[in-house]
Design an enzyme around this catalytic site. Structure first.
Site, PDB file in Angstrom:
ATOM      1  N   GLY A   9      26.883 -12.469  -6.950  1.00  0.00           N
ATOM      2  CA  GLY A   9      26.280 -13.217  -5.848  1.00  0.00           C
ATOM      3  C   GLY A   9      25.554 -12.321  -4.847  1.00  0.00           C
ATOM      4  O   GLY A   9      24.830 -12.829  -3.988  1.00  0.00           O
ATOM      5  N   GLN A  11      22.764 -10.015  -3.132  1.00  0.00           N
ATOM      6  CA  GLN A  11      21.307 -10.103  -3.216  1.00  0.00           C
ATOM      7  C   GLN A  11      20.669  -8.868  -2.588  1.00  0.00           C
ATOM      8  O   GLN A  11      21.130  -8.389  -1.554  1.00  0.00           O
ATOM      9  CB  GLN A  11      20.812 -11.340  -2.463  1.00  0.00           C
ATOM     10  CG  GLN A  11      21.303 -12.621  -3.107  1.00  0.00           C
ATOM     11  CD  GLN A  11      20.607 -13.853  -2.552  1.00  0.00           C
ATOM     12  OE1 GLN A  11      19.445 -13.773  -2.157  1.00  0.00           O
ATOM     13  NE2 GLN A  11      21.312 -14.970  -2.527  1.00  0.00           N
ATOM     14  N   ALA A  14      13.626  -7.598  -2.297  1.00  0.00           N
ATOM     15  CA  ALA A  14      12.731  -7.058  -3.326  1.00  0.00           C
ATOM     16  C   ALA A  14      11.932  -5.848  -2.836  1.00  0.00           C
ATOM     17  O   ALA A  14      11.666  -4.942  -3.610  1.00  0.00           O
ATOM     18  CB  ALA A  14      11.775  -8.147  -3.803  1.00  0.00           C
ATOM     19  N   GLY A  16      11.665  -2.472  -0.786  1.00  0.00           N
ATOM     20  CA  GLY A  16      12.476  -1.444  -0.124  1.00  0.00           C
ATOM     21  C   GLY A  16      11.616  -0.236   0.222  1.00  0.00           C
ATOM     22  O   GLY A  16      10.430  -0.158  -0.148  1.00  0.00           O
ATOM     23  N   LEU A  17      12.219   0.718   0.900  1.00  0.00           N
ATOM     24  CA  LEU A  17      11.508   1.951   1.264  1.00  0.00           C
ATOM     25  C   LEU A  17      11.906   3.079   0.325  1.00  0.00           C
ATOM     26  O   LEU A  17      13.097   3.393   0.197  1.00  0.00           O
ATOM     27  CB  LEU A  17      11.863   2.366   2.706  1.00  0.00           C
ATOM     28  CG  LEU A  17      11.189   3.663   3.186  1.00  0.00           C
ATOM     29  CD1 LEU A  17       9.712   3.415   3.517  1.00  0.00           C
ATOM     30  CD2 LEU A  17      11.908   4.249   4.404  1.00  0.00           C
ATOM     31  N   ASP A  43      15.799   3.275  -0.722  1.00  0.00           N
ATOM     32  CA  ASP A  43      16.038   3.942  -1.999  1.00  0.00           C
ATOM     33  C   ASP A  43      16.146   5.457  -1.784  1.00  0.00           C
ATOM     34  O   ASP A  43      15.201   6.088  -1.303  1.00  0.00           O
ATOM     35  CB  ASP A  43      14.878   3.661  -2.964  1.00  0.00           C
ATOM     36  CG  ASP A  43      15.130   4.273  -4.328  1.00  0.00           C
ATOM     37  OD1 ASP A  43      15.925   3.682  -5.091  1.00  0.00           O
ATOM     38  OD2 ASP A  43      14.581   5.342  -4.636  1.00  0.00           O
ATOM     39  N   TYR A  48      16.317  14.309  -3.980  1.00  0.00           N
ATOM     40  CA  TYR A  48      15.210  14.312  -3.016  1.00  0.00           C
ATOM     41  C   TYR A  48      15.460  15.327  -1.888  1.00  0.00           C
ATOM     42  O   TYR A  48      14.550  15.635  -1.113  1.00  0.00           O
ATOM     43  CB  TYR A  48      14.956  12.909  -2.437  1.00  0.00           C
ATOM     44  CG  TYR A  48      14.611  11.860  -3.488  1.00  0.00           C
ATOM     45  CD1 TYR A  48      14.210  12.234  -4.774  1.00  0.00           C
ATOM     46  CD2 TYR A  48      14.686  10.504  -3.202  1.00  0.00           C
ATOM     47  CE1 TYR A  48      13.913  11.284  -5.735  1.00  0.00           C
ATOM     48  CE2 TYR A  48      14.384   9.545  -4.161  1.00  0.00           C
ATOM     49  CZ  TYR A  48      14.003   9.940  -5.424  1.00  0.00           C
ATOM     50  OH  TYR A  48      13.713   8.985  -6.376  1.00  0.00           O
ATOM     51  N   HIS A 110      20.117   8.902 -12.764  1.00  0.00           N
ATOM     52  CA  HIS A 110      18.698   9.096 -12.438  1.00  0.00           C
ATOM     53  C   HIS A 110      17.801   9.209 -13.683  1.00  0.00           C
ATOM     54  O   HIS A 110      16.711   8.654 -13.721  1.00  0.00           O
ATOM     55  CB  HIS A 110      18.565  10.348 -11.556  1.00  0.00           C
ATOM     56  CG  HIS A 110      17.363  10.351 -10.672  1.00  0.00           C
ATOM     57  ND1 HIS A 110      17.358  10.905  -9.420  1.00  0.00           N
ATOM     58  CD2 HIS A 110      16.105   9.865 -10.856  1.00  0.00           C
ATOM     59  CE1 HIS A 110      16.163  10.765  -8.876  1.00  0.00           C
ATOM     60  NE2 HIS A 110      15.386  10.139  -9.730  1.00  0.00           N
TER      61      HIS A 110
HETATM   62  N1  LIG Z   1      13.977   6.849 -10.388  1.00  0.00           N
HETATM   63  C1  LIG Z   1      13.019   7.739 -10.450  1.00  0.00           C
HETATM   64  O1  LIG Z   1      12.988   8.617 -11.337  1.00  0.00           O
HETATM   65  C2  LIG Z   1      11.918   7.701  -9.439  1.00  0.00           C
HETATM   66  C3  LIG Z   1      10.707   8.369  -9.697  1.00  0.00           C
HETATM   67  C4  LIG Z   1       9.690   8.257  -8.761  1.00  0.00           C
HETATM   68  C5  LIG Z   1       9.882   7.521  -7.602  1.00  0.00           C
HETATM   69  N2  LIG Z   1      11.090   6.914  -7.350  1.00  0.00           N
HETATM   70  C6  LIG Z   1      11.322   6.136  -6.096  1.00  0.00           C
HETATM   71  O2  LIG Z   1      10.201   5.288  -5.867  1.00  0.00           O
HETATM   72  C7  LIG Z   1       9.636   5.583  -4.595  1.00  0.00           C
HETATM   73  C8  LIG Z   1       8.125   5.313  -4.599  1.00  0.00           C
HETATM   74  O3  LIG Z   1       7.441   6.089  -5.561  1.00  0.00           O
HETATM   75  P1  LIG Z   1       6.593   7.391  -5.197  1.00  0.00           P
HETATM   76  O4  LIG Z   1       7.139   8.027  -3.984  1.00  0.00           O
HETATM   77  O5  LIG Z   1       6.512   8.157  -6.446  1.00  0.00           O
HETATM   78  O6  LIG Z   1       5.124   6.888  -4.893  1.00  0.00           O
HETATM   79  P2  LIG Z   1       4.366   5.610  -4.304  1.00  0.00           P
HETATM   80  O7  LIG Z   1       5.255   4.810  -3.438  1.00  0.00           O
HETATM   81  O8  LIG Z   1       3.665   4.981  -5.435  1.00  0.00           O
HETATM   82  O9  LIG Z   1       3.249   6.341  -3.423  1.00  0.00           O
HETATM   83  C9  LIG Z   1       3.536   7.091  -2.291  1.00  0.00           C
HETATM   84  C10 LIG Z   1       2.204   7.562  -1.697  1.00  0.00           C
HETATM   85  O10 LIG Z   1       1.440   6.437  -1.248  1.00  0.00           O
HETATM   86  C11 LIG Z   1       1.116   6.580   0.140  1.00  0.00           C
HETATM   87  N3  LIG Z   1       1.147   5.231   0.729  1.00  0.00           N
HETATM   88  C12 LIG Z   1       2.229   4.505   1.085  1.00  0.00           C
HETATM   89  N4  LIG Z   1       1.861   3.272   1.508  1.00  0.00           N
HETATM   90  C13 LIG Z   1       0.516   3.210   1.411  1.00  0.00           C
HETATM   91  C14 LIG Z   1      -0.436   2.211   1.679  1.00  0.00           C
HETATM   92  N5  LIG Z   1      -0.087   1.014   2.143  1.00  0.00           N
HETATM   93  N6  LIG Z   1      -1.744   2.518   1.458  1.00  0.00           N
HETATM   94  C15 LIG Z   1      -2.129   3.742   0.997  1.00  0.00           C
HETATM   95  N7  LIG Z   1      -1.256   4.723   0.701  1.00  0.00           N
HETATM   96  C16 LIG Z   1       0.059   4.455   0.904  1.00  0.00           C
HETATM   97  C17 LIG Z   1       2.159   7.529   0.688  1.00  0.00           C
HETATM   98  O11 LIG Z   1       1.663   8.260   1.797  1.00  0.00           O
HETATM   99  P3  LIG Z   1       2.311   8.163   3.282  1.00  0.00           P
HETATM  100  O12 LIG Z   1       3.741   8.561   3.175  1.00  0.00           O
HETATM  101  O13 LIG Z   1       1.492   9.147   4.053  1.00  0.00           O
HETATM  102  O14 LIG Z   1       2.123   6.747   3.724  1.00  0.00           O
HETATM  103  C18 LIG Z   1       2.369   8.470  -0.507  1.00  0.00           C
HETATM  104  O15 LIG Z   1       1.347   9.432  -0.547  1.00  0.00           O
HETATM  105  C19 LIG Z   1      10.016   7.050  -4.376  1.00  0.00           C
HETATM  106  O16 LIG Z   1       9.825   7.484  -3.062  1.00  0.00           O
HETATM  107  C20 LIG Z   1      11.439   7.025  -4.854  1.00  0.00           C
HETATM  108  O17 LIG Z   1      12.295   6.462  -3.877  1.00  0.00           O
HETATM  109  C21 LIG Z   1      12.086   6.971  -8.269  1.00  0.00           C
END
Ligand SMILES: NC(=O)c1ccc[n+]([C@@H]2O[C@H](COP(=O)([O-])OP(=O)(O)OC[C@H]3O[C@@H](n4cnc5c(N)ncnc54)[C@H](OP(=O)(O)O)[C@@H]3O)[C@@H](O)[C@H]2O)c1
Length: 315
Positions: A9, A11, A14, A16-17, A43, A48, A110
């Site tokens: 149950g 929730q 959808a 997140g940061l 997240d 990290y 991970h």
């Molecule tokens: N499980 C895994 O193996 C794994 C792998 C990768 C990622 N993740 C998780 O997923 C999250 C997101 O993925 P990610 O960090 O790879 O990349 P992402 O969220 O696809 O992209 C982040 C980039 O986009 C920019 N950005 C954010 N909002 C924006 C908007 N509205 N317009 C234009 N640019 C924007 C950010 O810059 P600014 O910060 O300057 O806004 C940053 O340079 C990670 O932070 C992490 O928590 C998990």
């Protein structure tokens, strides 16, 4: 905003940061801005390198009392050097200590990749342990124990292909509750989504904006840009939204969670506002046509000559 539902149950919001690459000195502010502006889902991950600072933000926000711990969904992830059965719960306890929390809402393996305990990031084949030496089921059984002990409410995996999920699920009664994978219009992963849906596994979309702030070594030559894609920008113009908002909305509307990373106050707020409009049939059709199986996070950094890892995603 949509929520993802769990069997008991619970929730999860959808949207997140994300916090990967959010620098020390910036990440606490980003988490505080997010929580104070309506985010209820953060997240994190041990690898990290910023969980202690995220923890300072949690302590400050929850300490003030306006936002309660139980109203926020916190995810973290077990790093690849703690897959051995004796290392899983200690790694989780370190994350809890860093985040200044008594429990996590969700804890994920991970990657389906194991390193030797002393290795933070591998440089040579000898830094790895094979999945024969440390089977994923051995790690998973400790995740189940962590849940039974109340250290985490839900458990799951990340970067698991259908084959890896099947392999794990045949040996346990506790199927993963979440698979966190790369998902965006260039990598739509319909088959994986269908498999997860049939098996009651929720899905979270990572790198939804194309992960543009990865280091150059992690980037391929001539990577396509999602944020600059003309189709996405045309749809953005039509809705009076930004390209980022269209990408986030697309994931949310598909029924997955989505965790855009930002440390910029304006973009953190903008990204949450993606929940406020709907993509129509025509938009969805045009975005469906963008799929070309392109991965930003290829996992190739775990494939080295002489180790047992190849083709991590089975694609
Ligand atoms: N499980 C895994 O193996 C794994 C792998 C990768 C990622 N993740 C998780 O997923 C999250 C997101 O993925 P990610 O960090 O790879 O990349 P992402 O969220 O696809 O992209 C982040 C980039 O986009 C920019 N950005 C954010 N909002 C924006 C908007 N509205 N317009 C234009 N640019 C924007 C950010 O810059 P600014 O910060 O300057 O806004 C940053 O340079 C990670 O932070 C992490 O928590 C998990």
């Amino acid at each position: 905003m949509k929520t993802l539902k769990f069997e008991n149950g619970d929730q999860m919001d959808a949207i997140g940061l994300g916090t990967w690459k959010s620098e020390k000195g910036e990440v606490a502010k980003a988490v505080k801005v997010a929580l104070n502006n309506g985010y209820k889902h953060i997240d994190c991950a041990a690898t990290y390198g910023n969980e202690a600072e995220v923890g300072e933000a949690f302590a400050e926000v929850f300490g003030k009392g306006d936002i309660r711990r139980e109203d926020v969904w916190v995810t973290s992830k077990l790093w690849n050097n703690a897959h051995k059965k004796e290392d899983v719960i200690p790694a989780l306890k370190q994350t809890l200590k860093d985040l200044q929390l008594d429990y996590l809402d969700l804890y994920l393996i991970h990657w389906p990749v194991a390193f030797k305990p002393e290795v933070s990031f591998p440089e040579k084949a000898d830094d790895f342990l094979s999945l024969e030496e440390v089977p994923l089921i051995e790690t998973w059984k400790e995740m189940v124990k962590a849940k039974e002990q109340g250290l985490v409410k839900h458990i799951g995996v990340s970067n698991f292909s259908i084959e890896k999920l099947e392999e794990l699920m045949k040996d346990t009664d506790h199927a993963p509750e979440m698979n966190q994978v790369e998902l965006h219009p260039y990598l739509q992963q319909d088959k994986l989504l269908e498999f997860c849906s049939k098996n009651g596994i929720n899905v979270t979309a990572y790198s939804p904006l194309g992960s543009g702030d990865r280091s150059d070594e992690m980037k391929a030559d001539n990577e396509p840009s999602l944020l600059e894609n003309p189709v996405i920008n045309k749809i953005a113009k039509k809705h009076g939204a930004s390209a980022g908002q269209i990408l986030i909305k697309w994931s949310e509307q598909r029924g997955t969670a989505v965790i855009p990373k930002s440390t910029n106050e304006g973009r953190i707020k903008e990204n949450l506002q993606s929940a406020g409009f709907q993509l129509d049939e025509e938009d969805l059709k045009q975005i469906a046509d963008l799929d070309d199986h392109f991965r930003y996070v290829t996992g190739k950094f775990f494939e080295m000559e002489g180790n047992s890892y190849e083709n991590i995603y089975n694609d």
